[in-house]
Design an enzyme around this catalytic site. Structure first.
Site, PDB file in Angstrom:
ATOM      1  N   TYR A 242       0.635  -0.776   0.229  1.00 38.85           N
ATOM      2  CA  TYR A 242       0.364   0.058  -0.112  1.00 38.85           C
ATOM      3  C   TYR A 242       0.654   1.534   0.451  1.00 38.85           C
ATOM      4  CZ  TYR A 242      -4.359  -2.810   1.159  1.00 38.85           C
ATOM      5  OH  TYR A 242      -5.568  -3.480   0.919  1.00 38.85           O
ATOM      6  N   ALA A 243       2.272   1.553   0.166  1.00 36.09           N
ATOM      7  CA  ALA A 243       3.265   2.583   0.080  1.00 36.09           C
ATOM      8  C   ALA A 243       2.953   2.947  -0.959  1.00 36.09           C
ATOM      9  CB  ALA A 243       4.457   2.483   0.236  1.00 36.09           C
TER      10      ALA A 243
ATOM     11  N   GLY B 148       4.056   6.883  -1.450  1.00 35.19           N
ATOM     12  CA  GLY B 148       5.369   7.681  -1.635  1.00 35.19           C
ATOM     13  C   GLY B 148       6.360   7.253  -1.830  1.00 35.19           C
TER      14      GLY B 148
ATOM     15  N   GLU C 269       8.780  15.240   0.631  1.00 36.79           N
ATOM     16  CA  GLU C 269       7.896  14.670   2.005  1.00 36.79           C
ATOM     17  C   GLU C 269       8.270  15.897   3.228  1.00 36.79           C
ATOM     18  OE1 GLU C 269       6.907  10.715   1.940  1.00 36.79           O
ATOM     19  OE2 GLU C 269       6.608  10.455  -0.100  1.00 36.79           O
TER      20      GLU C 269
ATOM     21  N   HIS D 105      -1.459   9.275   9.842  1.00 39.59           N
ATOM     22  CA  HIS D 105      -0.872  10.083   8.217  1.00 39.59           C
ATOM     23  C   HIS D 105      -1.448  11.220   8.115  1.00 39.59           C
ATOM     24  CE1 HIS D 105      -0.221  10.786   4.467  1.00 39.59           C
ATOM     25  NE2 HIS D 105       1.156  10.030   4.703  1.00 39.59           N
TER      26      HIS D 105
ATOM     27  N   ARG E 202       4.752  15.096  10.224  1.00 42.86           N
ATOM     28  CA  ARG E 202       3.979  14.385  10.240  1.00 42.86           C
ATOM     29  C   ARG E 202       2.937  14.647  11.719  1.00 42.86           C
ATOM     30  NH1 ARG E 202       4.325   9.173   7.228  1.00 42.86           N
ATOM     31  NH2 ARG E 202       4.500  10.114   5.258  1.00 42.86           N
TER      32      ARG E 202
ATOM     33  N   HIS F 152      -1.742   5.406  10.449  1.00 50.23           N
ATOM     34  CA  HIS F 152      -0.460   5.077  10.248  1.00 50.23           C
ATOM     35  C   HIS F 152       0.559   3.673   9.905  1.00 50.23           C
ATOM     36  CE1 HIS F 152       0.968   5.726   5.752  1.00 50.23           C
ATOM     37  NE2 HIS F 152       1.618   6.241   5.884  1.00 50.23           N
TER      38      HIS F 152
ATOM     39  N   GLU G 144       8.300  -2.530  10.260  1.00 41.82           N
ATOM     40  CA  GLU G 144       7.554  -2.368  11.202  1.00 41.82           C
ATOM     41  C   GLU G 144       7.324  -2.685  12.198  1.00 41.82           C
ATOM     42  OE1 GLU G 144       3.949  -0.275   9.485  1.00 41.82           O
ATOM     43  OE2 GLU G 144       3.989   0.725  10.954  1.00 41.82           O
TER      44      GLU G 144
ATOM     45  N   ARG H  34       8.397   9.481  12.832  1.00 42.52           N
ATOM     46  CA  ARG H  34       9.009   8.781  12.036  1.00 42.52           C
ATOM     47  C   ARG H  34       9.337   9.864  11.009  1.00 42.52           C
ATOM     48  NH1 ARG H  34       6.779   5.681   6.846  1.00 42.52           N
ATOM     49  NH2 ARG H  34       5.390   6.094   8.071  1.00 42.52           N
TER      50      ARG H  34
ATOM     51  N   SER I 117      10.416   4.635   6.468  1.00 42.38           N
ATOM     52  CA  SER I 117      10.173   3.140   6.789  1.00 42.38           C
ATOM     53  C   SER I 117      10.701   1.459   5.960  1.00 42.38           C
ATOM     54  CB  SER I 117       8.430   2.963   7.292  1.00 42.38           C
ATOM     55  OG  SER I 117       7.899   3.311   6.678  1.00 42.38           O
TER      56      SER I 117
HETATM   57  P1  FAD Z   1       4.040  -5.505   5.954  1.00 41.30           P
HETATM   58  O1  FAD Z   1       4.474  -5.036   4.529  1.00 41.30           O
HETATM   59  O2  FAD Z   1       3.196  -4.731   6.644  1.00 41.30           O
HETATM   60  O3  FAD Z   1       4.248  -7.925   5.733  1.00 41.30           O
HETATM   61  C1  FAD Z   1       3.680  -7.471   7.019  1.00 41.30           C
HETATM   62  C2  FAD Z   1       3.737  -9.071   6.640  1.00 41.30           C
HETATM   63  O4  FAD Z   1       3.408 -10.018   8.209  1.00 41.30           O
HETATM   64  C3  FAD Z   1       2.331  -9.747   6.169  1.00 41.30           C
HETATM   65  O5  FAD Z   1       2.616 -10.875   5.033  1.00 41.30           O
HETATM   66  C4  FAD Z   1       0.958 -10.071   6.598  1.00 41.30           C
HETATM   67  O6  FAD Z   1       0.270 -11.060   6.672  1.00 41.30           O
HETATM   68  C5  FAD Z   1       2.531 -10.561   7.969  1.00 41.30           C
HETATM   69  N1  FAD Z   1       1.386 -11.423   8.921  1.00 41.30           N
HETATM   70  C6  FAD Z   1       1.541 -10.319  10.158  1.00 41.30           C
HETATM   71  N2  FAD Z   1       1.312 -11.292  10.868  1.00 41.30           N
HETATM   72  C7  FAD Z   1       1.070 -12.175  10.938  1.00 41.30           C
HETATM   73  C8  FAD Z   1       0.804 -13.691  11.584  1.00 41.30           C
HETATM   74  N3  FAD Z   1       0.494 -13.465  12.833  1.00 41.30           N
HETATM   75  N4  FAD Z   1       0.569 -14.760  11.088  1.00 41.30           N
HETATM   76  C9  FAD Z   1       1.704 -14.334  10.092  1.00 41.30           C
HETATM   77  N5  FAD Z   1       1.803 -13.518   8.862  1.00 41.30           N
HETATM   78  C10 FAD Z   1       1.728 -12.253   9.655  1.00 41.30           C
HETATM   79  N6  FAD Z   1       6.861   3.761   4.234  1.00 41.30           N
HETATM   80  C11 FAD Z   1       7.622   4.501   3.473  1.00 41.30           C
HETATM   81  O7  FAD Z   1       8.404   4.240   3.423  1.00 41.30           O
HETATM   82  N7  FAD Z   1       6.857   4.704   2.419  1.00 41.30           N
HETATM   83  C12 FAD Z   1       5.707   5.366   2.108  1.00 41.30           C
HETATM   84  O8  FAD Z   1       5.456   5.729   0.840  1.00 41.30           O
HETATM   85  C13 FAD Z   1       4.490   4.502   2.693  1.00 41.30           C
HETATM   86  N8  FAD Z   1       3.619   4.988   2.376  1.00 41.30           N
HETATM   87  C14 FAD Z   1       2.404   4.055   3.708  1.00 41.30           C
HETATM   88  C15 FAD Z   1       1.360   4.075   2.350  1.00 41.30           C
HETATM   89  C16 FAD Z   1      -0.162   2.670   2.945  1.00 41.30           C
HETATM   90  C17 FAD Z   1      -1.017   3.289   2.551  1.00 41.30           C
HETATM   91  C18 FAD Z   1       0.462   2.944   4.406  1.00 41.30           C
HETATM   92  C19 FAD Z   1      -0.265   1.625   4.782  1.00 41.30           C
HETATM   93  C20 FAD Z   1       1.556   2.779   4.792  1.00 41.30           C
HETATM   94  C21 FAD Z   1       3.178   3.230   4.705  1.00 41.30           C
HETATM   95  N9  FAD Z   1       3.980   3.299   4.889  1.00 41.30           N
HETATM   96  C22 FAD Z   1       5.363   4.023   3.841  1.00 41.30           C
HETATM   97  C23 FAD Z   1       5.114   2.506   5.561  1.00 41.30           C
HETATM   98  C24 FAD Z   1       5.319   1.207   4.762  1.00 41.30           C
HETATM   99  O9  FAD Z   1       4.883   0.856   4.146  1.00 41.30           O
HETATM  100  C25 FAD Z   1       5.482  -0.006   6.127  1.00 41.30           C
HETATM  101  O10 FAD Z   1       6.178   0.662   7.491  1.00 41.30           O
HETATM  102  C26 FAD Z   1       6.572  -0.880   5.489  1.00 41.30           C
HETATM  103  O11 FAD Z   1       6.137  -1.340   4.150  1.00 41.30           O
HETATM  104  C27 FAD Z   1       6.207  -2.577   6.886  1.00 41.30           C
HETATM  105  O12 FAD Z   1       6.650  -3.775   5.917  1.00 41.30           O
HETATM  106  P2  FAD Z   1       6.562  -4.863   7.194  1.00 41.30           P
HETATM  107  O13 FAD Z   1       7.444  -6.036   6.137  1.00 41.30           O
HETATM  108  O14 FAD Z   1       7.867  -3.980   7.940  1.00 41.30           O
HETATM  109  O15 FAD Z   1       5.293  -4.936   7.218  1.00 41.30           O
HETATM  110  C1  SIN Z   2       3.384   8.804   2.281  1.00 43.18           C
HETATM  111  O1  SIN Z   2       3.229   8.672   1.069  1.00 43.18           O
HETATM  112  O2  SIN Z   2       2.476  10.153   2.295  1.00 43.18           O
HETATM  113  C2  SIN Z   2       3.374   7.975   2.647  1.00 43.18           C
HETATM  114  C3  SIN Z   2       4.825   8.220   3.071  1.00 43.18           C
HETATM  115  C4  SIN Z   2       4.843   7.805   4.703  1.00 43.18           C
HETATM  116  O3  SIN Z   2       3.922   7.356   5.105  1.00 43.18           O
HETATM  117  O4  SIN Z   2       5.937   7.264   4.749  1.00 43.18           O
END
Ligand code: FAD
Ligand code: SIN
Length: 541
Positions: free
Chosen positions: A61-62, A64, A130, A258, A305, A366, A390, A401, A406
């Site tokens: 979903y990220a 930016g 940003e 956010h 933010r 967020h 995260e 942050r 992230s």
């Molecule tokens: P995630 O990508 O959330 O993956 C988590 C995984 O864990 C998933 O596969 C899920 O199914 C699995 N999981 C969870 N619990 C369990 C369980 N109990 N058993 C098995 N599997 C499980 N950050 C930026 O730096 N730039 C951006 O532009 C940005 N935009 C964003 C926009 C949106 C809308 C959102 C929601 C977030 C955004 N962020 C952005 C933040 C960033 O996307 C996340 O912090 C980052 O992608 C987290 O990655 P991750 O691998 O830690 O977790």
């Molecule tokens: C955004 O695109 O505004 C999200 C960026 C972020 O959460 O780091």
């Protein structure tokens, strides 16, 4: 005797088929999980589990992009200072410097693995700006960078023969000495992880996955709030599992809202309007068209933010509004369509042409800045257990942050954890004598409505009392209300067969408890923890 042997045989067989053995168990298919899996796969067998599908992650979903110093007008020092200022004095400076320096290498790696970032006509990368960033340094792919990264890295993982991906597998609990029955005390420092109990949602069976090294990349917890940009998977599972296993969790009070989620009350998750639109010239306005950010911060719409979200919250409260607006109508319409095609299309689905009309926006939960404490190698306080992304607290974000830091943190710490795990794997062995999960004597959950209701109550408590603006009284009230839900959930969990719903509720309650407890403990307003009882101690750098 014969009967005994028969049962012994059956029990051995069942035991065998309920156990899966692997070198590395990776929980989570977001950027943190995928990058780690790819790296350790050269050194052993990997089982990667994910609770729904491979693609359903916050990463996808990220919008930016990913921050990294890239052009000659920028410098590591500027990115470091921007991160420290946003973090309001709680960042670990050593970690900040290290992560930011690793940025360019990680960007190269993502590109090598097949990620496409947008370029300008002159062939250079098109870097966005940003909030809180003093320079343009956000690598992006239109307005769906996360989707592009997830696509590219998932493909690599799916094609790697050393990695077995198990979709629809939900990690319930970590296996540690607790399951062998010889640790009861939170002060124990020699806890070790031997794998996890994992619920196969299709077969409705719990498997024991034994691993030499376990890695958590389970993402955030936005769903413990009424409105969030996070997909449904974000319920704080990894943090709750580590907490129950008596590992260290920290900085949970710093939940980032956010400022600009699309105001469309029936939609969950809330659709994000990327901060990059403000970087592009979009301006926040009230319903009369007044650009209010100048009243709050000299950086106006591009202040960090926490400041922007609080300003919007204040505007809404003082003026009795349900939302404010982001105005992009004065910007070049063709450029808007080209840079933000998905936001443009989304607007049309609710009859808003964002090039001609203001976009209704509201803050939404967020990102979680704190989480499972990890050291410089991504190791948790539990032996053989690593975490990144995260779910982890590395020290990079402090009290708030900086946008787009992230995804950067997720790749850098996946890399660190992989390097350290690879060094350790030869010395690790699979633990013997681990019992399988048993739910004998309990019945299937009958009243799903109870769980749904408890979850809604939990979200209401967190949104009403533990949101953008807090007070001691609100936190006290939140804790009291949560205790009731905690007790009821415990009883329900103990008497029901495993289901994802009851497990997620249990995890959400644990995560909410940690946020409230840590917010109560912090006797100051700092970064994302704004408490009206400590206005004089508001700390902003
Ligand atoms: P995630 O990508 O959330 O993956 C988590 C995984 O864990 C998933 O596969 C899920 O199914 C699995 N999981 C969870 N619990 C369990 C369980 N109990 N058993 C098995 N599997 C499980 N950050 C930026 O730096 N730039 C951006 O532009 C940005 N935009 C964003 C926009 C949106 C809308 C959102 C929601 C977030 C955004 N962020 C952005 C933040 C960033 O996307 C996340 O912090 C980052 O992608 C987290 O990655 P991750 O691998 O830690 O977790
Ligand atoms: C955004 O695109 O505004 C999200 C960026 C972020 O959460 O780091």
């Amino acid at each position: 005797m014969q009967i005994y042997s028969y049962f012994a045989y059956i029990s051995f067989f069942i035991n065998y088929i309920m156990k899966i053995k692997t070198d590395f168990l990776v929980i989570g298919s977001g950027l943190a999980g995928l990058m780690y899996a790819l790296k350790v796969a050269k050194h052993g067998k990997v089982v990667l589990i994910t609770k729904t599908t491979m693609q359903e992650t916050n990463t996808s979903y990220a919008q930016g992009g990913i921050a990294s110093v890239a052009y000659s007008g920028d410098s590591y020092e500027k990115h470091v200072q921007d991160t420290l200022v946003a973090g309001a004095g709680l960042c670990n400076e050593k970690v900040v410097r290290n992560v930011i320096k690793e940025g360019p290498k990680m960007i190269k790696e993502l590109i090598k693995l097949g990620t496409n970032f947008d370029k300008k006509p002159d062939g250079n990368y098109d870097l966005a700006r940003e909030g809180g960033h003093s320079e343009p340094r956000i690598y992006h792919h239109k307005d769906n960078t996360g989707f592009e990264i997830q696509r590219a890295i998932s493909e690599q993982v799916m094609n790697n023969e050393n990695i077995t991906v198990l979709e629809n597998h939900f990690a319930i609990d970590l296996i540690t000495q607790h399951q062998l029955g010889y640790i009861t005390d939170r002060t124990q420092t020699n806890i070790e992880c031997y794998g996890a109990y994992v619920f196969n949602k299709v077969e409705k069976k719990v498997y024991t996955i034994l691993s030499k090294i376990t890695y958590i990349g389970t993402g955030g917890l936005g769903n413990i709030y009424n409105s969030t940009t996070n997909p449904e998977i974000a319920t704080g599972d990894g943090i709750a599992m580590v907490f129950r296993a008596k590992g260290f969790i920290e900085n949970m009070e710093f939940v980032q809202f956010h400022p600009t989620a699309l105001y469309n009350p029936s939609e969950r998750p809330s659709f994000l309007i990327t901060e990059a639109m403000r970087g592009f010239g979009g301006v926040l306005k009230d319903e009369k068209g007044y650009a209010f950010m100048k009243d709050y911060d000299e950086r106006k719409d591009l202040a960090p933010r926490d400041i922007v979200a609080r300003a919007i919250d204040n505007e809404m409260k003082v003026k009795g509004l349900t939302h404010v607006y982001l105005d992009c109508t004065m910007l070049n319409a063709e450029e808007i369509k080209q840079h933000f095609p998905n936001i443009y299309k989304k607007g049309l689905t609710i009859n808003i042409d964002i090039t001609k009309e203001m976009i209704p926006v509201v803050p939404a939960a967020h990102y979680l800045c704190g989480g499972i404490r990890v050291n410089k190698n991504g190791r948790t306080s539990i032996k053989s257990l690593y975490a990144a992304g995260e779910t982890a607290n590395t020290g990079l974000h402090g009290a708030n942050r900086l946008a787009s830091n992230s995804l950067l943190e997720a790749v850098v710490y996946a890399d660190k954890a992989a390097k350290h795990s690879i060094k350790k794997i030869k010395k690790r062995s699979l633990k013997k004598g681990i019992q399988d999960w048993t739910d004998e004597g309990v019945s299937p959950l009958e009243e799903m409505v109870l769980i749904t209701q408890e979850f809604r109550e939990l979200q209401a408590i967190m949104s009403n009392y533990v949101g953008i603006v807090r007070s001691n009284l609100r936190l006290e009230r939140a804790l009291k209300r949560l205790e009731v839900i905690y007790m009821e959930t415990k009883v329900l969990f103990n008497k029901s067969k495993v289901s994802v719903e009851i497990c997620e509720l249990r995890n959400a309650v644990n995560a909410a408890y940690l946020i409230i407890k840590m917010a109560k403990r912090r006797k100051e307003s700092r970064g994302l923890n704004y408490n009206i009882d400590y206005p004089d101690k508001l700390i902003v750098l």
